[in-house]
Write a protein that holds these residues in place. Structure first.
Motif, short mmCIF file in Angstrom:
data_model
loop_
_atom_site.label_atom_id
_atom_site.label_comp_id
_atom_site.label_asym_id
_atom_site.label_seq_id
_atom_site.Cartn_x
_atom_site.Cartn_y
_atom_site.Cartn_z
N PRO A 82 -6.89 19.27 -12.38
CA PRO A 82 -8.06 19.38 -11.71
C PRO A 82 -8.15 19.52 -10.79
N SER A 83 -9.35 20.06 -10.02
CA SER A 83 -9.37 20.49 -8.30
C SER A 83 -10.93 21.15 -8.18
N PHE A 84 -11.64 20.71 -7.04
CA PHE A 84 -12.05 20.91 -6.63
C PHE A 84 -12.16 22.45 -6.30
N TRP A 85 -12.30 23.92 -6.41
CA TRP A 85 -11.86 24.77 -5.36
C TRP A 85 -10.61 25.03 -5.39
N HIS A 86 -9.36 24.87 -4.51
CA HIS A 86 -8.13 25.01 -4.43
C HIS A 86 -7.67 23.21 -3.96
N VAL A 87 -8.62 22.71 -3.87
CA VAL A 87 -7.88 21.15 -3.44
C VAL A 87 -7.68 20.22 -4.91
N GLY A 88 -6.95 19.26 -4.57
CA GLY A 88 -6.67 19.00 -6.42
C GLY A 88 -7.62 17.80 -6.11
N PHE A 130 0.90 -1.07 -0.54
CA PHE A 130 0.21 -0.44 -0.15
C PHE A 130 0.47 1.38 0.18
N GLY A 131 1.99 1.06 0.48
CA GLY A 131 3.58 1.95 0.21
C GLY A 131 3.40 2.95 -0.81
N VAL A 132 3.35 1.63 -1.85
CA VAL A 132 3.96 1.54 -3.06
C VAL A 132 3.00 2.17 -3.75
N LEU A 133 1.64 1.71 -3.74
CA LEU A 133 0.57 2.30 -3.81
C LEU A 133 0.62 3.82 -3.63
N LEU A 134 0.49 4.47 -2.20
CA LEU A 134 -0.02 5.39 -2.23
C LEU A 134 1.15 6.63 -2.97
N ILE A 135 2.76 6.26 -2.58
CA ILE A 135 3.24 7.40 -3.24
C ILE A 135 4.03 7.22 -4.42
N GLY A 136 3.80 5.97 -5.03
CA GLY A 136 3.16 6.16 -6.59
C GLY A 136 2.08 7.11 -6.97
N PHE A 137 1.13 6.69 -6.69
CA PHE A 137 -0.30 7.62 -6.65
C PHE A 137 0.46 9.53 -6.43
N ALA A 138 1.61 9.99 -5.36
CA ALA A 138 1.65 11.05 -5.18
C ALA A 138 2.73 11.70 -6.66
N GLY A 139 3.34 10.82 -7.05
CA GLY A 139 4.66 10.70 -7.79
C GLY A 139 3.35 11.19 -9.25
N PHE A 140 3.15 10.23 -9.20
CA PHE A 140 2.21 10.36 -10.55
C PHE A 140 1.34 11.54 -10.98
N ASN A 141 0.48 12.33 -9.77
CA ASN A 141 -0.04 13.16 -10.21
C ASN A 141 1.67 14.09 -9.83
N MET A 142 1.91 14.22 -9.46
CA MET A 142 3.39 15.16 -9.21
C MET A 142 4.34 15.48 -10.83
N LEU A 143 3.86 14.18 -11.29
CA LEU A 143 4.56 14.90 -12.97
C LEU A 143 3.18 15.40 -13.87
N PRO A 161 -3.76 23.81 -6.03
CA PRO A 161 -3.76 22.50 -5.43
C PRO A 161 -2.10 22.49 -5.28
N LEU A 162 -1.45 21.72 -4.46
CA LEU A 162 -0.20 22.05 -3.89
C LEU A 162 0.91 20.99 -4.82
N LEU A 163 0.75 20.32 -5.08
CA LEU A 163 1.15 19.58 -6.25
C LEU A 163 1.52 20.38 -7.01
N SER A 164 0.49 21.99 -7.85
CA SER A 164 1.31 22.78 -8.86
C SER A 164 2.07 23.74 -8.66
N HIS A 165 1.89 23.75 -7.29
CA HIS A 165 3.61 25.12 -6.84
C HIS A 165 4.72 24.38 -6.40
N ILE A 201 -3.56 16.37 3.50
CA ILE A 201 -3.86 17.54 4.43
C ILE A 201 -3.47 18.17 3.72
N ASP A 202 -2.18 18.72 3.85
CA ASP A 202 -1.45 20.35 3.08
C ASP A 202 -2.22 21.01 2.00
N ASP A 203 -2.86 19.54 1.33
CA ASP A 203 -3.54 20.16 -0.14
C ASP A 203 -4.42 20.45 0.07
N ILE A 204 -5.43 20.36 1.04
CA ILE A 204 -6.57 21.01 1.94
C ILE A 204 -6.32 22.33 2.24
#
Length: 338
Positions: free
Chosen positions: A135-141, A114-127, A276-280, A267-270
């Motif tokens: 895409p975002s909901f208001w300011h949240v990715g 599950f760690g690989v899945l979560l970390i990989g998903f975060a890295g995927f969205n960084m790229l 969206p945090l990863l866009s900045h 949580i930081d993104d919210i």
């Protein structure tokens, strides 16, 4: 503007306060878990992993909410994931009886997966966020609610696995703290938490100052220095578990902390209002995410293959690969971010 020496002194003070307070947090968190009937259960282990990640949570909140340093927030989360996996190398080196991989339960592969899945998903969205069109909901990715969902599924799945396949991790915990009441432990826990919160709130400002004076990028400072400071509680608690022979608690704390650290990213993104945090943040964080994935993969191989041999009687080859990947990540991040 602080002088360079003053900035490093403040960093050292934050490190000491987080380290000392984090150890106390973990100790009294364990007492509370025991006194409330959670000691020695899956809930107790998850509590420990969450408690030791409190500095990352507070530092992230301070970084995005007050210091406006999103790179330090993201670097702290992912850098902590990498550093936590490095702790396995420390465990393997300190546990002289045999390789730590031969003693640890293979059930840890589930949380590592599950760690690989979560970390990989975060890295995927960084790229994906590189062009700033996430895409975002208001300011949240859009990735944030998915991270929260995956984390919830991971906790439920690990809980069901532990209940069906594993016995309690610690037996006879009711007699470990006869001299402390729940009220005493709660008050001391609150005092330690206040110390950690104060130091962690100040840490992003100190990191920003160091980055400016040293002419380093904030992503490098967050990934290396801030992540190390906020991971001190994990290191102390894990070594403490090793001393009492609780190998599974030590490994579980490391892998459980990594799962919670990615939740902190959501949580930081919210809390990051500009968007969206990863866009900045810098794309260099994707390197750390990939490093954490590779290191987790090596840990999974070690837990399944269970190598017994040690390289020059120090650590197993799996630990050697983990250490090499950590050094490679640090070097690449330094080159990429500067």
């Amino acid at each position: 503007m602080f002088g360079l020496a003053s900035a490093w002194i403040q960093f050292a003070v934050c490190l000491v306060l987080i380290g000392w307070g984090g150890v106390k947090l973990s100790h009294y968190g364990d007492v509370i878990a025991e006194k409330t009937g959670m000691g020695g259960t899956w809930i107790g282990l998850i509590l420990m992993a969450t408690v030791t990640s409190l500095p990352e949570l507070v530092t992230g909140v301070s970084a995005v909410g007050f210091a406006n340093t999103p790179d330090i927030a993201v670097g702290d989360v992912l850098g902590s994931c990498v550093f936590n996996l490095l702790i396995i190398v420390v465990l393997d080196f300190l546990y002289r009886k045999e390789s730590v991989y031969t003693r640890a339960s293979q059930g840890h592969v589930l949380s590592a997966g599950f760690g690989v899945l979560l970390i990989g998903f975060a890295g995927f969205n960084m790229l994906l966020s590189a062009n700033g069109n996430m895409p975002s909901f208001w300011h949240v990715g859009v990735y944030t609610p998915i991270i929260i969902l995956i984390y919830a599924v991971a906790m439920r799945t690990v809980f069901r696995y532990e209940r069906e396949h594993m016995s309690a991790a610690v037996e006879g915990a009711a007699e470990r703290y006869p001299g402390l009441t729940l009220k005493q432990a709660s008050l001391r826990y609150a005092g330690a938490a206040g110390m950690v919160v104060a130091a962690a709130l100040w840490l992003p400002f100190v990191g920003k100052t160091i980055a400016t004076l040293m002419e380093w990028h904030e992503s490098f400072v967050g990934t290396l220095f801030v992540a190390f400071a906020t991971s001190v509680p994990e290191l102390a608690v894990t070594i403490g578990a090793l001393r009492i022979g609780a190998i599974d608690m030590a490994i579980g704390n490391v892998l459980g902390s990594n799962l919670f650290d990615i939740l902190i990213l959501a949580i930081d993104d919210i809390l990051y209002l500009p968007g969206p945090l990863l866009s900045h943040t810098s794309q260099s964080h994707a390197v750390t995410a990939l490093s954490a994935m590779m290191m987790t993969g090596v840990a999974i191989i070690g837990l399944l293959y269970r190598p017994k041999a040690r390289v020059f009687k120090t650590v197993g080859w799996a630990s050697l690969f983990l250490f090499s990947l950590y050094l490679l990540n640090t070097y690449v991040i330094y080159l990429y971010a500067n």
